[in-house]
Write an enzyme that holds these catalytic residues in place. Structure first.
Site, PDB file in Angstrom:
ATOM      1  N   GLY B 204       0.852  -1.149   0.088  1.00 36.86           N
ATOM      2  CA  GLY B 204       0.123  -0.110   0.042  1.00 36.86           C
ATOM      3  C   GLY B 204       0.748   1.014   0.038  1.00 36.86           C
ATOM      4  O   GLY B 204       1.970   1.253  -0.648  1.00 36.86           O
ATOM      5  N   GLY B 205       0.387   2.141   0.518  1.00 37.67           N
ATOM      6  CA  GLY B 205       1.068   3.838   0.619  1.00 37.67           C
ATOM      7  C   GLY B 205       2.433   3.616   1.291  1.00 37.67           C
ATOM      8  O   GLY B 205       3.365   4.171   0.997  1.00 37.67           O
ATOM      9  N   GLY B 439      26.654  10.160 -28.949  1.00 43.91           N
ATOM     10  CA  GLY B 439      26.258  10.646 -27.893  1.00 43.91           C
ATOM     11  C   GLY B 439      26.681  10.286 -26.547  1.00 43.91           C
ATOM     12  O   GLY B 439      26.840  10.752 -25.595  1.00 43.91           O
ATOM     13  N   ALA B 440      26.819   8.870 -26.566  1.00 46.32           N
ATOM     14  CA  ALA B 440      26.935   8.026 -25.297  1.00 46.32           C
ATOM     15  C   ALA B 440      28.445   8.362 -24.995  1.00 46.32           C
ATOM     16  O   ALA B 440      28.704   8.656 -23.609  1.00 46.32           O
ATOM     17  CB  ALA B 440      26.921   6.395 -25.709  1.00 46.32           C
TER      18      ALA B 440
END
Lengths: 456, 541
Positions: B204-205, B439-440
């Site tokens: 849950g939370g 880009g790497a």
């Protein structure tokens, strides 16, 4: 071993004892043999030379004989080349064989006469292979040598190898790592040096057969010289299971494990740049530790002395000296004055180590009292059932796959053939079942543990 | 008179209470004395009760499952006799559903502080034996108190989670409790290290607290993390799934990337947590911890000369490079089974904790993808927040192509790793072992992103892209592409294009890498660099 020149001269460089073999491949050789007497030696040597002369042989070669218990000898084959184990002959005769081969090739006459070929001392060679000695005395293993340190700092040790740290042992070649040769004035000394060298040899990254080699060297029959070509299956009828430590030896291992663990704990809190508030730990000098070697527990009472650790395990007291440093793969410790070489094969954290002692690796865990008590509540993990899987026991290439999905196979029926390192392995089904899935095809390369065939 | 004698004999036993023997005072004094002694007894009894949590029977149930109790876990985690407990007597104050008749001292959590290898840490250990470890207002209050004090003194917070979730009887009070904890998680983030060890259910939370902490570890087979459990999942989406499959250790360490590591059992987890703790500074004003080191800082590592295969397409294991460089071959890997194409973890260089990032050529050729970018980015930002130097090993042919990556937002996620390296002001040392394409190359802690020291090995190749792709574009339509490929390889598949421009500081022999990094780190230890003032960045998320 014979040495002949192109002028009809020949001499024999005495014998090599090569009985310890697995799958008809030699594992340990020694020179001279414990079994031969002077008369038999001369007879064999003469026969070998006469054979060489009869075929007009020159250069070095080896005539191999089988000898029965009555010292009758029978011709097996002749290897018309320099053999792997030639170093041991070099050591006891003092002859540089390769040098002589070059001379003979050039056309020179033999430098030595038969009377001048002595037997001085004793030499033993262990073939260190990249293989798993627990599987059929030797199943090839591959990998990259992340740590490799030869025991050359030990006197009278020779290590012939073609690799170094960072080398890769692959499936394309023979699995030999090195030929480890030791020499001594007598067999006992050569044997002791070999044991020390094997213990000091650091090889990490591949599985190797040092556990088996080392165990053979201290085994009763070998020590007595009572060996035959059936040695391995006779001495280890259920296969090699690793050196079985006696209670005292287990206790020694436990004591050293405590020293290693305490060093580990000590350096864990040895911060040099703490600032601000921290409560300095009161330095302890007495501990009660629990050492698990495999599934057996040893309780140890430890106290720190001036330059040693006093460890009591069971009824025995051990004085452990030496600095167990994790920076060096080999730990030179001593117990009650006797040197004990230990290698940390692996450090798993949380007090878990894999320690190589007497050649074999033992899983060891050291826990404080509290950790041990709480560990009792931990559940045993379930083992995965692998009977429905046919897995590759070693890396290799699939030479053939003889089943397909839907086939019905019998127990022990061959499902595929795996080839690696000059060996072909037939893999079989463990039970009667239908084939669910075949994951690879002929010609594929597989890694150790890959599931080749899945059964229902 | 008889009462007097009885009381007197009792007094004798508790002489340290300094009860004056004023026999003449009479019954009133004696009643007073009784009261004091009574209170002492009550304190002792309550303390004994607190130690048993929800009672021996529930403790046995916990043990049968292979789990330890809250207090046993703290005992194992902390140095001997170092744990100081807070709020042992605190009780819940819920009056609905008959709860006022069931009060346990300490409620469902044990909180306090202690030391781990001599360094202070605050801990909360949820007690599954009390109301299933569920969170009440009191429980949250206890946790918030230690989190506040940890922030005050600058010490890490370790949470041992073992809780069924919110205590339904408490109603909204427990929701408020969770929120109070979350708020503090956020305030502490980047100020003190926060570690969550999930040792039971966490549903849950409640799962948001571990999600907000720096590291989440789990225990195999006995811990679960999910927002909605199998029952609700079945009801809403009609999917059949077990607790283990939905949110067990295997799922979160290899599929979802929520957990950073899983351990075999409670004992293994806590002992390893102690080791992990040793790598971390206590707060963000402390520098990276340095331990006395046996491994010589200038050790040459000949094995590294041959670790990169001569064929540029053959894979090797980047772990071999990492363990070759760090002290004593000890590497604490983070998320070893998730996004295996990038390796992150902690090691030590000459005793100092460093963060290691490395592409793994054995998996997906070392390409960067969504999961790897996020894994790397969070780790780099943690190191930057806590003054831990970063060593990056680069062998990356680019970002992984494909619709799954593009639709998944590789643009957004790849940007995270770029952002993390660019933002980091800790000492950054980068070694290009082989490929660094496109880009790497920029992303992996290049010189342009304020890399302090950048090295290339002789096998390094810094280029926009591989030869084949480049030639097919530059010499489009040309007939002798094979020849041009060879030319391209000769020109660009080596460290010179980068070295002649100063994009790498030197081309070094691999065997000297350890020695050089150690020298560099000791000089960079005094590095001072700040980013422009901002309330906070708008990092791509």
């Amino acid at each position: 071993m014979v040495l002949c020149d192109k002028h009809g001269n020949s001499l024999y460089l005495h014998e090599r004892e090569c009985s310890i073999q697995r799958r008809n491949q030699k594992v340990i050789e020694e020179a001279p043999s414990t079994f031969l007497d002077e008369e038999t030696r001369k007879a064999m040597g003469d026969q070998a030379c006469r054979l060489a002369n009869a075929v007009g042989y020159d250069s070095a070669g080896t005539v191999e004989f089988l000898v029965d218990k009555h010292k009758n000898f029978y011709f097996l084959e002749m290897n018309t080349r320099l053999q792997v184990e030639h170093p041991i002959t070099e050591m006891i005769t003092g002859v540089d064989i390769v040098h002589q081969m070059l001379r003979v090739a050039k056309g020179h006459r033999l430098l030595h006469a038969q009377e001048n070929i002595p037997i001085e001392g004793w030499a033993i060679e262990c073939r260190v292979y990249a293989e798993d000695p627990f599987k059929n005395f030797g199943m090839p293993s591959i990998g990259r040598l992340s740590r490799y340190v030869e025991p050359l700092h030990i006197e009278n040790t020779r290590c012939d190898s073609g690799i170094m740290e960072g080398s890769e042992i692959s499936i394309y070649y023979d699995p030999m790592i090195c030929k480890l040769v030791t020499y001594g004035r007598n067999r006992g000394l050569a044997r002791e040096t070999m044991i020390k060298s094997l213990d000091s040899y650091v090889i990490k990254g591949v599985t190797h057969n040092i556990p088996l080699l080392r165990d053979i060297l201290t085994e009763k029959r070998f020590v007595e010289g009572d060996i035959s070509t059936n040695y391995l299956p006779e001495v280890f009828p259920d296969g090699f299971k690793g050196k079985q430590l006696s209670i005292q030896e287990n206790q020694q291992l436990a004591a050293m494990a405590c020293a290693i663990y305490l060093k580990d704990e000590e350096r864990a809190s040895n911060f040099v740049n703490l600032k601000g508030s921290h409560i300095p730990l009161t330095p302890k000098s007495k501990w009660i530790l629990n050492v698990m070697i495999g599934k057996t527990r040893f309780e140890a009472q430890v106290s720190r002395g001036a330059d040693r650790l006093k460890v009591t395990v069971g009824d025995n007291n051990f004085d452990v000296k030496g600095n167990p440093s994790f920076a060096s793969p080999l730990m030179d410790l001593s117990i009650n004055g006797k040197q004990r070489l230990l290698q940390v094969q692996l450090r798993n954290g949380g007090g878990k180590y894999e320690l190589r002692f007497f050649g074999t690796v033992y899983p060891v865990q050291v826990m404080s009292e509290r950790a041990y008590d709480l560990n009792q509540y931990m559940l045993e993990k379930k083992q995965v059932d692998t009977s429905a899987l046919v897995m590759a026991p070693m890396p290799g290439v699939l030479k053939s796959v003889s089943v397909a999905a839907g086939d019905l196979v019998a127990e022990h029926q061959e499902v595929c053939v795996l080839e690696a390192m000059k060996m072909q392995n037939s893999l079989v089904s463990a039970k009667v079942a239908k084939v669910k899935k075949v994951n690879f095809k002929t010609g594929d390369t597989v890694n150790e543990g890959d599931v080749i065939v899945e059964l229902e | 008179m008889a009462t007097l004698i009885r009381s007197l004999s009792k007094c004798h036993r508790f002489l340290h209470y300094a009860v004056p023997l004023q026999v003449t005072r009479g019954a009133k004094t004696m009643a007073n004395v009784e009261l004091t002694l009574d209170v002492k007894r009550r304190i002792d009894n309550t303390r004994q009760q607190a130690l048993l949590g929800g009672g021996q029977r529930r403790i046995d149930v916990q043990h049968k499952k292979g789990k330890l109790t809250a207090r046993e876990r703290i005992q194992l985690l902390m140095d001997e006799d170092s744990f100081v407990e807070y709020d042992m007597f605190l009780e819940h104050n819920c009056a609905d559903f008959g709860m006022e008749k069931q009060k346990y001292p300490g409620d469902s959590v044990v909180t306090g502080r202690g030391t781990i290898n001599g360094r202070t840490a605050f801990v909360f250990s949820q007690d599954f034996t009390v109301f299933g470890g569920s969170l009440s207002g009191a429980h949250a209050k206890k946790v918030c108190k230690i989190m506040d004090q940890a922030m005050l003194v600058g010490a890490p917070v370790i949470g041992l989670n073992d809780s069924g979730g919110a205590r339904i009887q408490e109603g909204v009070e427990s929701l408020a409790g969770y929120a109070d904890i979350f708020q503090r998680n956020v305030e502490s983030s980047g100020v003190i290290p926060q570690i969550s060890m999930i040792m039971g259910p966490c549903a849950g939370g409640a799962v948001y607290s571990p999600a907000l902490t720096d590291f989440t570890f789990m225990v195999k087979d006995t811990s679960y993390l999910f927002i909605t459990g199998p029952d609700v999942v079945k009801a809403v989406t009609n999917e059949d799934v077990t607790q283990e499959e939905l949110g067990g250790a295997k799922t979160h360490t290899s599929v979802s990337g929520v957990a950073h590591k899983a351990f075999e059992n409670d004992v293994d987890a806590l002992l390893n947590l102690r080791e992990f703790f040793n790598y971390l500074p206590l707060n963000n004003t402390e520098s990276s911890p340095v331990r006395a080191c046996d491994d010589p800082w200038d050790r040459l590592v000949p094995g590294l000369d041959t670790v990169v295969p001569l064929e540029s397409t053959a894979a090797y294991d980047m772990h071999d490079v990492i363990t070759g460089i760090i002290d004593e071959q000890e590497f604490f890997e983070i998320m070893p089974t998730y996004a295996r194409n990038i390796i992150v973890g902690f090691g030590r260089m000459n005793g100092r904790t460093v963060g290691i990032v490395g592409n793994q050529p054995k998996v997906a050729a070392g390409c960067l993808d969504i999961n790897a970018s996020v894994k790397g980015a969070r780790f780099v930002r943690f190191c930057d927040a806590f003054n831990i130097p970063i060593i990056t090993f680069v062998d990356v042919p680019g970002f992984l192509p494909g619709t799954s990556q593009e639709y998944g937002g590789i643009i957004r996620h790849g940007a995270k790793l770029l952002y993390a390296f660019a933002e980091a002001t800790v000492p950054k040392v980068t070694i290009i072992t082989r490929k660094a394409y496109g880009g790497a190359y920029d992303v992996m802690s290049s010189k342009h992103l304020r890399g302090d020291i950048n090295y290339a090995w002789p096998t390094a190749e810094v280029a926009v892209m591989g030869a084949k792709g480049a030639v097919s574009i530059i010499f489009r339509g040309s007939k002798n592409q094979v020849e041009q490929e060879a030319e391209y390889v000769e020109k660009f598949a080596n460290p010179f294009p980068a070295a002649v421009r100063g994009f790498v500081d030197d081309i070094i022999e691999p065997r000297t890498t350890r020695m050089r990094i150690n020298k560099d780190l000791s000089v960079l230890a005094d590095k001072k660099l700040k980013n422009p003032w901002k309330k906070h960045s708008n990092m791509p998320l």
